[in-house]
Write a protein that holds these residues in place. Structure first.
Motif, PDB file in Angstrom:
ATOM      1  N   UNK A 209      -2.460  -7.124  10.083  1.00 23.41           N
ATOM      2  CA  UNK A 209      -1.529  -8.231   9.907  1.00 23.41           C
ATOM      3  C   UNK A 209      -0.429  -7.927   8.901  1.00 23.41           C
ATOM      4  N   UNK A 210       0.217  -8.972   8.419  1.00 22.50           N
ATOM      5  CA  UNK A 210       1.344  -8.808   7.507  1.00 22.50           C
ATOM      6  C   UNK A 210       0.959  -8.122   6.209  1.00 22.50           C
ATOM      7  N   UNK A 211      -0.152  -8.511   5.517  1.00 20.99           N
ATOM      8  CA  UNK A 211      -0.492  -7.802   4.274  1.00 20.99           C
ATOM      9  C   UNK A 211      -0.757  -6.311   4.505  1.00 20.99           C
ATOM     10  N   UNK A 212      -1.449  -5.993   5.578  1.00 15.09           N
ATOM     11  CA  UNK A 212      -1.715  -4.591   5.890  1.00 15.09           C
ATOM     12  C   UNK A 212      -0.451  -3.827   6.231  1.00 15.09           C
ATOM     13  N   UNK A 213       0.458  -4.499   6.922  1.00 12.68           N
ATOM     14  CA  UNK A 213       1.717  -3.851   7.281  1.00 12.68           C
ATOM     15  C   UNK A 213       2.570  -3.580   6.041  1.00 12.68           C
ATOM     16  N   UNK A 214       2.592  -4.532   5.111  1.00 20.49           N
ATOM     17  CA  UNK A 214       3.366  -4.327   3.881  1.00 20.49           C
ATOM     18  C   UNK A 214       2.766  -3.209   3.040  1.00 20.49           C
ATOM     19  N   UNK A 215       1.448  -3.218   2.857  1.00 24.90           N
ATOM     20  CA  UNK A 215       0.791  -2.170   2.069  1.00 24.90           C
ATOM     21  C   UNK A 215       0.916  -0.823   2.769  1.00 24.90           C
ATOM     22  N   UNK A 216       0.751  -0.817   4.077  1.00 25.68           N
ATOM     23  CA  UNK A 216       0.901   0.425   4.834  1.00 25.68           C
ATOM     24  C   UNK A 216       2.310   0.984   4.758  1.00 25.68           C
ATOM     25  N   UNK A 217       3.299   0.097   4.820  1.00 30.65           N
ATOM     26  CA  UNK A 217       4.689   0.548   4.709  1.00 30.65           C
ATOM     27  C   UNK A 217       4.950   1.149   3.334  1.00 30.65           C
ATOM     28  N   UNK A 218       4.436   0.491   2.306  1.00 30.56           N
ATOM     29  CA  UNK A 218       4.598   1.009   0.948  1.00 30.56           C
ATOM     30  C   UNK A 218       3.918   2.364   0.791  1.00 30.56           C
TER      31      UNK A 218
END
Length: 90
Positions: free
Chosen positions: A12-21
């Motif tokens: 989801x969104x939290x995983x996508x943000x952390x993964x992008x970082x």
């Protein structure tokens, strides 16, 4: 390409943000630690050449001033080509 990566990141969104970082950090680390050190010898940034030699070892071509510091002579006039202040039109 970025939208494909965004869609493939999980959780989801939290995983996508952390993964992008994490992907951005890994990319910067790879560039900083691998690519830039490999490319540095190929780039001319450290190719410094001094053309003036005084003949004295360790001098580095630095010359000392011969006279007392006086008023510096400018190669241009500071009085001409200066337009006087204009008054606003009323």
């Amino acid at each position: 390409m970025y939208s494909w990566i965004w869609r493939k990141l999980p959780f989801g969104l939290p995983g996508k943000l952390i993964g992008s970082l994490m992907l951005a950090t890994a990319t910067v680390a790879l560039l900083w630690l691998v690519v830039f050190p490999w490319a540095e010898p190929l780039l001319p940034f450290d190719d410094v050449q001094v053309t003036q030699d005084s003949g004295v070892p360790g001098d580095g071509g630095i010359t000392e001033p011969t006279g007392l510091p006086g008023e510096e002579e400018l190669p241009y006039s500071t009085e001409t080509n200066n337009a006087p202040p204009s008054t606003p039109n009323r």
